[in-house]
Design an enzyme around this catalytic site. Sequence first.
Site, short mmCIF file in Angstrom:
data_model
loop_
_atom_site.label_atom_id
_atom_site.label_comp_id
_atom_site.label_asym_id
_atom_site.label_seq_id
_atom_site.Cartn_x
_atom_site.Cartn_y
_atom_site.Cartn_z
N ILE A 12 15.72 -5.62 3.66
CA ILE A 12 15.31 -6.64 2.69
C ILE A 12 13.94 -7.21 3.04
O ILE A 12 13.11 -7.45 2.16
CB ILE A 12 16.36 -7.77 2.61
CG1 ILE A 12 17.77 -7.19 2.38
CG2 ILE A 12 16.01 -8.74 1.47
CD1 ILE A 12 18.88 -8.22 2.42
N ASP A 59 10.58 -10.21 19.76
CA ASP A 59 11.98 -10.65 19.60
C ASP A 59 11.96 -12.12 19.19
O ASP A 59 11.35 -12.95 19.88
CB ASP A 59 12.65 -10.47 20.97
CG ASP A 59 14.11 -10.87 20.99
OD1 ASP A 59 14.60 -11.46 20.00
OD2 ASP A 59 14.77 -10.59 22.02
N ALA A 82 15.09 -11.67 10.16
CA ALA A 82 15.46 -10.93 11.38
C ALA A 82 16.88 -11.25 11.78
O ALA A 82 17.25 -12.42 11.94
CB ALA A 82 14.50 -11.26 12.52
N SER A 85 22.66 -7.04 11.58
CA SER A 85 23.21 -7.21 10.24
C SER A 85 24.44 -6.35 9.93
O SER A 85 24.95 -6.43 8.82
CB SER A 85 22.11 -6.88 9.21
OG SER A 85 21.82 -5.50 9.24
N THR A 125 23.85 -15.20 4.14
CA THR A 125 24.70 -14.24 3.42
C THR A 125 25.94 -14.92 2.84
O THR A 125 26.40 -15.93 3.39
CB THR A 125 25.15 -13.12 4.41
OG1 THR A 125 26.25 -12.43 3.86
CG2 THR A 125 25.60 -13.69 5.75
N ASP A 126 26.49 -14.34 1.79
CA ASP A 126 27.73 -14.89 1.23
C ASP A 126 28.92 -14.69 2.17
O ASP A 126 29.97 -15.30 2.00
CB ASP A 126 28.04 -14.27 -0.15
CG ASP A 126 28.23 -12.76 -0.14
OD1 ASP A 126 28.07 -12.14 0.93
OD2 ASP A 126 28.54 -12.19 -1.20
N GLU A 127 28.72 -13.84 3.20
CA GLU A 127 29.83 -13.58 4.13
C GLU A 127 30.21 -14.82 4.92
O GLU A 127 31.30 -14.88 5.50
CB GLU A 127 29.50 -12.41 5.06
CG GLU A 127 29.31 -11.12 4.28
CD GLU A 127 29.35 -9.87 5.14
OE1 GLU A 127 30.01 -9.88 6.19
OE2 GLU A 127 28.71 -8.89 4.75
N TYR A 153 29.73 -11.01 13.01
CA TYR A 153 28.46 -11.07 12.25
C TYR A 153 28.42 -12.33 11.39
O TYR A 153 27.47 -13.13 11.49
CB TYR A 153 28.31 -9.83 11.35
CG TYR A 153 27.28 -10.00 10.25
CD1 TYR A 153 25.92 -10.12 10.55
CD2 TYR A 153 27.66 -10.06 8.90
CE1 TYR A 153 24.98 -10.30 9.54
CE2 TYR A 153 26.73 -10.23 7.89
CZ TYR A 153 25.39 -10.34 8.22
OH TYR A 153 24.46 -10.53 7.22
N LYS A 157 25.99 -15.75 11.58
CA LYS A 157 25.14 -16.21 10.46
C LYS A 157 25.51 -17.65 10.09
O LYS A 157 24.65 -18.48 9.80
CB LYS A 157 25.28 -15.30 9.25
CG LYS A 157 24.74 -13.89 9.43
CD LYS A 157 23.24 -13.81 9.66
CE LYS A 157 22.44 -14.15 8.44
NZ LYS A 157 20.98 -13.97 8.68
N ARG A 276 38.67 -1.47 8.15
CA ARG A 276 37.93 -2.29 9.11
C ARG A 276 38.80 -3.48 9.52
O ARG A 276 39.48 -4.07 8.66
CB ARG A 276 36.65 -2.77 8.43
CG ARG A 276 35.93 -3.85 9.16
CD ARG A 276 34.83 -4.44 8.29
NE ARG A 276 33.64 -3.61 8.27
CZ ARG A 276 32.65 -3.75 7.38
NH1 ARG A 276 32.73 -4.67 6.44
NH2 ARG A 276 31.59 -2.98 7.42
P1 NAD Z 1 18.35 -4.90 8.51
O1 NAD Z 1 19.31 -4.66 9.62
O2 NAD Z 1 17.97 -3.78 7.60
O3 NAD Z 1 17.00 -5.52 9.08
C1 NAD Z 1 16.96 -6.46 10.11
C2 NAD Z 1 15.58 -6.38 10.75
O4 NAD Z 1 15.53 -7.41 11.77
C3 NAD Z 1 15.30 -5.05 11.43
O5 NAD Z 1 14.00 -4.63 11.08
C4 NAD Z 1 15.37 -5.37 12.92
O6 NAD Z 1 14.49 -4.59 13.70
C5 NAD Z 1 14.97 -6.84 12.93
N1 NAD Z 1 15.51 -7.57 14.09
C6 NAD Z 1 16.80 -7.58 14.53
N2 NAD Z 1 16.89 -8.39 15.60
C7 NAD Z 1 15.66 -8.91 15.82
C8 NAD Z 1 15.13 -9.81 16.77
N3 NAD Z 1 15.90 -10.34 17.74
N4 NAD Z 1 13.83 -10.15 16.69
C9 NAD Z 1 13.03 -9.62 15.72
N5 NAD Z 1 13.46 -8.74 14.81
C10 NAD Z 1 14.77 -8.40 14.86
O7 NAD Z 1 19.00 -6.11 7.69
P2 NAD Z 1 18.84 -6.50 6.14
O8 NAD Z 1 19.96 -5.89 5.40
O9 NAD Z 1 17.44 -6.27 5.71
O10 NAD Z 1 19.13 -8.06 6.23
C11 NAD Z 1 18.07 -8.99 6.40
C12 NAD Z 1 18.65 -10.39 6.40
O11 NAD Z 1 19.33 -10.62 5.17
C13 NAD Z 1 19.68 -10.62 7.50
O12 NAD Z 1 19.49 -11.91 8.02
C14 NAD Z 1 21.02 -10.52 6.78
O13 NAD Z 1 21.99 -11.33 7.42
C15 NAD Z 1 20.67 -11.05 5.42
N6 NAD Z 1 21.47 -10.55 4.29
C16 NAD Z 1 21.65 -9.21 4.10
C17 NAD Z 1 22.37 -8.76 3.00
C18 NAD Z 1 22.55 -7.29 2.73
O14 NAD Z 1 23.28 -6.93 1.80
N7 NAD Z 1 21.88 -6.38 3.44
C19 NAD Z 1 22.92 -9.68 2.09
C20 NAD Z 1 22.72 -11.05 2.33
C21 NAD Z 1 21.98 -11.46 3.43
#
Ligand code: NAD
Length: 339
Positions: A12, A59, A82, A85, A125-127, A153, A157, A276
């Site tokens: 995202i 980080d 970040a 996820s 997230t909605d979770e 997870y 969050k 799961r």
């Molecule tokens: P993703 O796993 O694709 O991307 C996460 C990114 O964060 C990666 O590039 C990773 O390298 C980076 N990262 C992880 N730990 C890190 C750290 N300690 N320091 C710096 N960078 C770090 O996840 P996503 O699906 O793109 O989700 C992004 C955000 O959106 C998350 O916070 C997730 O909880 C939230 N979200 C995701 C969804 C979904 O459907 N994918 C829905 C709602 C919310």
Amino acid sequence: MKILVTGGAGFIGSNFVFHMLENHPDYDLVVLDLLTYAGNLETLKDVLDRPNVRFVRADIADREAVFGLFGEEHPDIVVNFAAESHVDRSIEDPGIFLRSNVIGTQTLMDACRKYGVTRYHQVSTDEVYGDLPLDRPDLFFTEETPLHTSSPYSASKAGADLLVQAYHRTYGLPATISRCSNNYGPYHFPEKLIPLIISRALADESLPVYGTGENVRDWLYVRDHCAAIDRIIHDGRVGEVYNIGGHNERTNLQVVKTILKELGKPESLITFVRDRAGHDMRYAIDPAKMMSELGWEPTTTFDEGIKQTVKWYLDHEDWWKNIISGDYQQYYEKMYADR
Ligand code: NAD
């Protein structure tokens, strides 16, 4: 305006970088990402050389690195994508989820307090709301629904969300939170349901579906999520939570069958596997606040979005095959070795 986008090499976050470059070309973007297994710098390759984009590998839970970056860049707005996820990984190893998702959020907010920002936005997230029963289609998550998490997870969050609200109330941090339903679209890591099914179906491999496939998720095209966050960071009220979703509920089995139809592959590839642990039954977001207060609404229907997504994966085989082979992890070294 300078925006720090954390997690910008993930699914995202990278789509948000593209959205901001298209819609706010005068903004400066600093992209911070640790490049864990889920971060892929190749995703950003076409924008890394732009004068208004800087990439930093760090980080978010590393105070020295984060405070050092804030001292150099003084961002106006921070959008925190970040996170670790993947629910299944959190069941195997919760520790890293607490470090990145909770301590990382605290570290970023401490830096925001020290250096001052006009907005800290937490992408949640909605979770965090837990799940809804399958036999109550009239129920939806609103911003007032109590947090009630099921997996390490979602607990991490929710912990971060509570910390953001505490920093707003205690220290006056100008913070907002968004809670979005499941996203899909380009650059989605192939371990997640939709890209996993596309990539495996293309190779005529069996398609693992948890339990009976009846679990319901509420799907939103990733660019609609990015547009919603854009609205919130500009016009959202500080201290508020905004739910983001598009009323696109589908069972996992319906999603898999839609993809198979799109690809012209047989349903006989579907294999039901052990469910799961703690698997949430149904997620469904009520996005009324986003729509009435910020005038946002999704622009991509599920049918269009899934067609576009399948086409994107067909047109970008190199991107996901690189991930499956593990080669993508060398990209940073290739790109940055001589910089
Ligand atoms: P993703 O796993 O694709 O991307 C996460 C990114 O964060 C990666 O590039 C990773 O390298 C980076 N990262 C992880 N730990 C890190 C750290 N300690 N320091 C710096 N960078 C770090 O996840 P996503 O699906 O793109 O989700 C992004 C955000 O959106 C998350 O916070 C997730 O909880 C939230 N979200 C995701 C969804 C979904 O459907 N994918 C829905 C709602 C919310």
